[in-house]
Design a protein around this motif. Structure first.
Motif, PDB file in Angstrom:
ATOM      1  N   LEU A 288      38.034   8.895  30.956  1.00  0.00           N
ATOM      2  CA  LEU A 288      38.563   7.424  30.180  1.00  0.00           C
ATOM      3  C   LEU A 288      39.258   6.400  30.947  1.00  0.00           C
ATOM      4  O   LEU A 288      39.316   5.787  31.100  1.00  0.00           O
TER       5      LEU A 288
ATOM      6  N   GLU B 136      39.360   4.106  33.873  1.00  0.00           N
ATOM      7  CA  GLU B 136      38.196   3.171  32.880  1.00  0.00           C
ATOM      8  C   GLU B 136      38.990   2.197  32.884  1.00  0.00           C
ATOM      9  O   GLU B 136      40.687   2.333  32.632  1.00  0.00           O
TER      10      GLU B 136
ATOM     11  N   GLY C 239      40.696   2.756  29.432  1.00  0.00           N
ATOM     12  CA  GLY C 239      42.203   3.894  29.364  1.00  0.00           C
ATOM     13  C   GLY C 239      43.301   3.784  30.252  1.00  0.00           C
ATOM     14  O   GLY C 239      44.524   4.281  30.234  1.00  0.00           O
TER      15      GLY C 239
ATOM     16  N   SER D  50      30.748   9.003  31.403  1.00  0.00           N
ATOM     17  CA  SER D  50      32.043   8.537  30.063  1.00  0.00           C
ATOM     18  C   SER D  50      32.118   9.113  28.868  1.00  0.00           C
ATOM     19  O   SER D  50      31.471   9.633  28.477  1.00  0.00           O
ATOM     20  N   GLY D  51      33.269   9.841  28.916  1.00  0.00           N
ATOM     21  CA  GLY D  51      34.082  10.108  27.851  1.00  0.00           C
ATOM     22  C   GLY D  51      34.490  12.134  27.902  1.00  0.00           C
ATOM     23  O   GLY D  51      34.007  12.734  27.635  1.00  0.00           O
TER      24      GLY D  51
END
Length: 1368
Positions: free
Chosen positions: A838, A841, A844, A888-889
């Motif tokens: 994150l 991104e 984030g 993602s994550g």
């Protein structure tokens, strides 16, 4: 009979008398002579002849008496020249001079005498010419009558009445008829109302005439543009006279001013052609028939691509000129005389012959020649118009003949004579007494003769008549020899003969020399300007002419001056050097070798290439708002063709900054340059060839100005800078003034938070600003930004770009997790960790990173030493991003190879997250241990003691932070230094394995040589970082004899201590030699290097020994004086004198009982006791300081103390041969094992001695094995007292002298600091024998450590007497 004699004498007198008709040799060159009333004028006429002639004049064909003209006209004495002191109109006419001496009448050319005149211009009132600006204009001028013709000029009338000449150019010029032509009129042509006038100047009259005045009035201020068209040209059909000047002119009107170009159809212009009047006028001097043809002129300007042209047909005619001019004839009786008169011309000339000034043929109103020798005489005939002949000449046929060839353009006139003679031969110019001629040269030997009839001339070489081939007798009697050869040498003479007699010349001794030749020819050269050029040349000549041989150089047929600064001739090799060449040095260089008899030449071309000269005449042909047209004239290329031109401009914004705008091909001389609005441009041009770029041309005089317009673009590179908290900081690249395109330039900034409808607008009036800061409270928040350029004309032509920029950055809130260390090495380790995807991104970055994720920062240090060993490494995100990142994550694993760690250390490491400007909190520290590595450098390294073949080196142990492991020892290496060159690297063959060592000796070096010495600390992992010093060995010095004393005398041992002289500790080996008193062979102890004493053990009780100390440096050997010392034992009570008496008594007893006494003597000597108090006797001095001779095979390029030359096997072979050949046994010595068992107590102390096994092992003495045994003791010691001793092949040292500044007696060790305490040594440090490579020693007498040496013998083989001894 008397009548016959009288006739003969008369004939001989007639034959010897020499008369000659007259000949006018000085007369006017110009057939037209002008006079100015009141000024004198003369007509020249001077003749010669035998007898002297009298002069007559004719004017207009009538006789003219100069003396009958009222004293205004006089004839100069002894010549025919007449002078008009005050000429009048009545004196004008055609004059001709005649010279008569009774043997003929010579006539001059006809001279036209006329008055010089210059009439005035007809009166005309001032005239005003009105013309529109840009149009053409002609001001008329009709020159007045003038003799000689006047020159015409145009002038301006100044207010004060003076006249100022007009400077013509290609816009304002004068045609051939004298009219003033303006190709286009400008306002400046009004000249402030001053009047234009034409002026005629008669330079002979020294007078001028001024024509009517003209005033020019220009209508309008804007110049009209017109294409090129004809204004005035020379007539189309032209003819010119051969030898004169062809002159054609074309003037074209137009605005801009047209350029004029010329072309010859069906041909090219000759070298005599020149273009004058700024290209408008074609001149060809000395015009010839080949110059006839069609010519064309062209006018062109930028207003039209259509050229204005004018063609000319040129014909060449000619005034008469001589093809074959008549010549004087001197002939003898009964011969014939022919006169030829041929002339060329167009039209063809007509011929007229004259005899003594009278026409040969009758003319209208003129009776021709009636001379009976010519008229109706069959001896005279006229073959054609240009040939007359008179045959069967008599002595009365002397006369003058004139020929005239004329056409409409002029005439040529010749006056010659016929003279009939009868005379015997006479040598006017005999051959020289001697003549030298070079081989292959042609020579002419003089024998100029006269006589009538013409004598026959013959030549003789020695006694042989010369005929034909290379020998040619010329008409005047001279002998010409073509390309002489060596065989042509000899004595030459000539003989002349006719019907009246003969004559013979004196002898000419002719010598032939061998030709001069150039054997080494100069070669063509091409050089770049500034470099030197050198021509070489050498040759040979005849030996007898060598002293006269001269070598010199010419450049372009002009001799090179010896005073020329840059051109110098080396008279040793006759070379020519041109220093710092320049372009004008280019040319043909000629080497000339000459002797005065002949010469030889050789040519070479020098081409000097340089940067081209700058272009000239750079002009702006047309200036527009968006572009400018330029043209220029190419400069001189300087022998390297121009490759391209660079056009540069500068503006009023930055007048000192020139910008390259365009590159133009070398074949072009025009360019179109794009311009920006609202700027003032000036241009220049640079030419470039392969040598370099020329200097810039002169900048254009005209300035190109453009009008304002909108900006073409907006600012570029708009970006945000997040280094200032609570600010949105925006930066861009400012637009320079040239891009403003108009006044009132500024920036307009629009800012809007993403997702918001409210925007903010900011006007930035200062165009130099490149940053703006806008307060914002939220970190790393996106904003939509537009930046636009504007001026007073309007907004930029392109639409502004919308950028997404972020506000300030702040400290990241997160840290990496699961930090671990794997794959650990000595200086590296692999780090692994995980981080949240994150973070990369936008969400984030805004919430957690608070900026753009840039990467990670790795921090590491040694445990408990963080302050001094803390280091950081910044790792970009791209380096640790996996090739296949997770969705993602998810957590992203990363790894990084951390380098440059401290070996053998306990390390701590932590990792931080970083954005563009801030570092986040670190992860938990992770500890790990690195492996052992190589150590760092020693902190201090020096050579405290220097000798001629060694260094004593000192160093400090590496610092703790540089240990990087457990030190196991040190490595030493060295290499020679010669200037900037380094020799081969050599390791000390046996390195230092003691980790506690801090000093060592490096030996086996050469004297007076510079070395680079290296040291490396060593661990089990390998050799570490090195340190080197550069130090020089000392020069070799003489070795002094030791001085010693005897102490601690025991029953079986004696301590010998010598004084520590200048050589002590300087790698000089000391040993003790001893023998029983009276014995022939010497024994010797082991070598001592560090101590200044030696204990002699295993001696016999009560025995006298002769002792001396020897110093040896590997080359030379120096022995001390000997002493006789007795050991303690049974003979101790005897005094020295008693011992001698007892010894003598025993010898006397032995004479009686020889066998018994000898037996008793030997038994007694073994058992006698020695007194407690030592008894010594002084002995004679034994010196052996002669330097050793080095073996021829010894390699002076030392490879250190373990040179391959010193290997044991080679030496053993040599020694074995030497002693086998002598049939002598090899001496034995003490074994290492016995020595170590006896002195084992010294081992511990000796292990800590810095001069022990690292520097002074026995095998170090191998290096001088051959030299020592074969040289220093070859003659004496090998045969005598040292034969056994030096058979020990392990006692040769590689060491040379110590530095002579090393004085221990007075100053301590000079290489130490002054306050440093001299080194102290243990009283009896063990000399390590276990490490010795001496495997050749043989033990004698059990544990004896001495070896015997043969006694010395003299040259005849007799033993040398033992030196006398005294008790010490």
């Amino acid at each position: 009979m008397l009548l016959r004699i009288t006739i003969c004498l008369l004939y001989l007198w007639t034959a010897s008398a020499v008369n000659r008709p007259p000949n006018i040799y000085l007369q006017p060159l110009d057939k037209d002579i002008y006079y100015k009333p009141g000024e004198s004028v003369e007509i020249l006429c001077i003749a010669d002849g035998i007898p002297k002639p009298k002069y007559l004049w004719k004017r207009n064909g009538e006789s003219y008496n100069p003396s009958g003209q009222d004293d205004r006209v006089v004839q100069l004495p002894n010549q025919g020249t007449i002078v008009f002191n005050s000429p009048e109109d009545k004196d004008e006419g055609i004059f001709q001079c005649f010279a008569d001496n009774g043997y003929g009448i010579s006539a001059s050319v006809k001279i036209n005498l006329r008055e010089a005149k210059l009439k005035k211009f007809a009166y005309e009132p001032r005239r005003t010419s009105r013309v529109a600006a840009g149009k053409d204009l002609t001001l008329p001028c009709t020159p007045p009558q003038s003799y000689p013709p006047a020159d015409v000029y145009w002038v301006l009338k100044e207010p004060d009445g003076r006249w100022q000449a007009i400077n013509f150019d290609k816009r304002v010029s004068m045609d051939i008829e004298g009219k003033l032509r303006f190709t286009n009129v400008k306002k400046s042509d009004e000249q402030g109302g001053r009047a234009y006038s034409c002026m005629a100047i008669n330079y002979f009259m020294r007078d001028n005439a001024i024509g009517p005045e003209h005033v020019v009035e220009v209508l309008g201020s804007t110049e009209q543009k017109h294409p090129a068209h004809e204004l005035w040209t020379s007539p189309s059909d032209q003819f010119f006279v051969r030898g004169g000047t062809l002159r054609l002119k074309c003037i074209f009107a137009g605005n801009p001013t047209p350029d004029v170009y010329w072309e010859k159809l069906k041909g090219t212009f000759p070298d005599r052609a020149k273009f004058k009047s700024f290209g408008q006028e074609l001149h060809i001097s000395n015009v010839q028939e080949s110059d006839a043809g069609q010519y064309e002129c062209m006018g062109l300007n930028t207003e039209s691509t259509q050229r204005a042209t004018k063609a000319f047909d040129v014909r060449i005619e000619s005034a008469p000129y001589w093809v074959e001019e008549p010549v004087e004839v001197e002939a003898s009786i009964n011969e014939k005389a022919t006169f030829i008169c041929k002339a060329g011309g167009d039209p063809k000339p007509a011929y007229a012959w004259y005899i003594n000034g009278v026409a040969l043929e009758d003319r209208q109103n003129e009776v021709g020649v009636r001379d009976p020798r010519i008229y109706n005489n069959n001896r005279f005939f006229k073959k054609d118009a240009h040939n007359i002949t008179l045959t069967n000449l008599t002595l009365e046929d002397h006369m003058n003949i004139q020929c005239n060839a004329s056409n409409k353009h002029g005439y040529v006139f010749s006056d010659v004579y016929l003279n009939v003679l009868a005379e015997k031969p006479t040598i006017i110019k005999p051959p020289p007494a001697s003549r030298k001629v070079a081989e292959s040269k042609s020579v002419t030997l003089d024998c100029l003769v006269t006589g009538k009839p013409d004598p026959t001339v013959t030549w003789y070489r020695d006694q042989s008549l010369i005929t034909g081939g290379r020998f040619q007798i010329l008409p005047n009697g001279n002998l010409h020899i073509e390309k002489v050869v060596m065989a042509d040498a000899g004595d030459y003479r000539c003989r002349a003969k006719n019907i009246y007699g003969e004559v013979t010349s004196s002898t000419c001794k002719t010598q032939i020399r061998r030709k001069t030749r150039i054997e080494q020819y100069p070669l063509d050269l091409e050089v770049i300007a500034g470099y030197d050029a050198k021509f070489t040349c050498s040759g040979s000549t005849d030996f007898d002419e060598a002293a006269n041989m001269e070598v010199y150089w010419e450049k372009d047929d002009k001799r090179v001056s010896i005073n020329e600064q840059r051109m110098t001739q080396n008279f040793q090799d006759n070379s020519l050097t041109i220093s710092g060449t320049i372009v004008r040095d280019s040319g043909v260089y000629t080497c000339i070798i000459k002797t005065g008899l002949d010469e030889d030449r050789a040519y070479a071309i020098l081409t000097v290439k340089d940067r081209p000269d700058p272009p000239s005449g750079v002009e702006i042909e047309r200036c527009r708002d968006s572009s400018a047209d330029l043209k220029w004239i190419k400069g001189i290329e300087n022998n390297a063709p121009v490759q391209y031109f660079i056009v540069q401009y500068t503006t009023s914004f930055n007048p000192d900054q020139w910008v390259s705008a365009k590159t133009v091909d070398y074949s072009q001389n025009t360019a179109t340059i794009d311009l920006q609005p609202w700027a003032n441009y000036t241009f220049r041009v640079i030419a470039t060839n392969k040598i370099g770029a020329s200097s810039p041309s002169e900048k254009t005089k005209k300035v190109c100005r453009t009008n304002p317009a909108q900006p073409d673009r907006n600012p570029q590179n708009v970006r945000n800078i997040g280094d200032t908290r609570n600010m949105l900081k925006i930066q861009w690249i400012p637009m320079n003034e040239l891009e403003h395109n108009g006044p009132g330039f500024k920036y307009q900034l629009t800012v809007k938070e993403r997702g918001s409808t409210r925007s903010e607008t900011y006007n930035i009036d200062n165009w130099r600003n490149d940053t703006i800061e806008i307060p914002k409270s939220k970190p790393y928040t996106p904003y939509l930004v537009k930046l636009q350029a504007k001026n007073n004309v309007g907004d930029a032509k392109e639409d502004p770009t919308e950028y997404t920029l972020y506000s300030y950055e702040d400290i990241p809130k997160v840290r990496p997790s699961e930090v671990d260390v794997t794959d650990i090495g000595n200086t590296f380790a692999t780090l692994t960790w995980k981080w949240d995807s994150l973070w990369q991104e936008e969400q984030g970055e805004m919430t957690q990173i608070q900026g753009q994720l840039k990467g990670f920062r790795i921090q590491y240090w040694r445990t408990n030493e963080k302050v001094s060993t803390f280091r950081e490494v910044e790792v970009p995100l791209a380096e640790v991003m996996p090739k296949d990142p997770p969705p993602s994550g998810m957590m992203i694993p990363s790894s990084y190879l951390l380098k440059n760690l401290s070996p053998y250390s306990n390390m701590q490491v932590q990792i931080c997250v970083i954005n563009n400007f801030f570092v986040g909190p670190p992860s938990d520290a992770k500890g790990f241990n690195t492996f052992e590595g190589v150590p760092g450098p020693v902190p201090k390294f020096e050579a405290r003691v220097r000798t001629s073949n060694s260094f004593v080196l000192f160093w400090q142990r590496p610092d703790n932070e540089d240990l990087n492991g457990i030190i196991t020892g040190y490595d030493l290496g060295y290499q020679t230094v010669e200037g900037l060159e380094l020799g081969a690297f050599h390791d000390r063959e046996e390195q230092i394995n003691d980790p506690m060592a801090t000093q060592a000796v490096l030996s086996g070096l050469l004297p007076d040589r510079k070395y680079r010495v290296h040291i490396f600390a060593r661990t089990r992992y390998g050799r570490g970082e090195g340190v080197f010093i550069e130090v020089s060995t000392t020069s070799k010095a003489a070795l002094g004899s030791p001085v010693f004393d005897v102490k601690d005398i025991m029953e079986t041992s004696i301590n010998v201590t010598w004084a520590p002289g200048a050589s002590t500790g300087a790698h000089v080996v000391y040993y003790v030699e001893f023998r029983k008193d009276g014995a022939a062979d010497w024994q010797r102890s082991n070598d001592e290097v560090m101590r200044n004493y030696k204990n002699l053990n295993n001696l016999e009780k009560g025995t006298y020994y002769e002792i001396r100390v020897v110093a040896f440096d590997g080359y030379n050997r120096a022995a001390s004086e000997s002493q006789v010392v007795g050991t303690v034992g049974f003979a101790a009570a005897r005094a020295v004198a008693a011992n001698y008496g007892w010894f003598i008594g025993m010898l006397i007893s032995g004479l009686i009982f020889i066998g018994i006494v000898i037996f008793i003597y030997f038994i007694h000597r073994r058992r006698k006791d020695v007194e407690e108090i030592p008894k010594t006797r002084k002995g004679a001095v034994i010196k052996d300081n002669a330097p050793m001779r080095r073996d021829d095979d010894f390699d002076r390029d030392s490879r250190g103390q373990y040179n391959d030359y010193y290997k044991d096997d080679s030496y053993e072979d040599y020694e074995r041969e030497k002693y086998d050949s002598r049939d002598e046994p090899v001496a034995r010595g003490i074994s290492n094992h016995d020595y170590d068992e006896k002195h084992g107590g010294y081992h511990d102390d000796h292990d800590r001695d810095d001069y022990n096994r690292d520097s002074y092992k026995d095998d170090y003495r191998d290096s001088y094995r051959d030299d020592y045994d074969r040289d220093s003791y070859r003659d004496d010691y090998d045969r005598d007292s040292y034969r056994d001793d030096y058979d020990d092949r392990d006692r040769h040292y590689d060491d040379d002298d110590y530095d002579r500044d090393y004085k221990r007696e007075k100053d301590g060790y000079d290489d130490y600091d002054e306050d440093r305490e001299p080194p102290r040594y243990d009283r009896a440090p063990k000399y390590d024998r276990e490490m010795s490579d001496d495997r050749n020693r043989v033990s004698i007498d059990g544990e004896k450590e001495y070896q015997s040496e043969p006694s010395k013998f003299d040259d005849e083989g007799a033993p040398i007497e033992k030196p006398a001894s005294t008790f010490v």
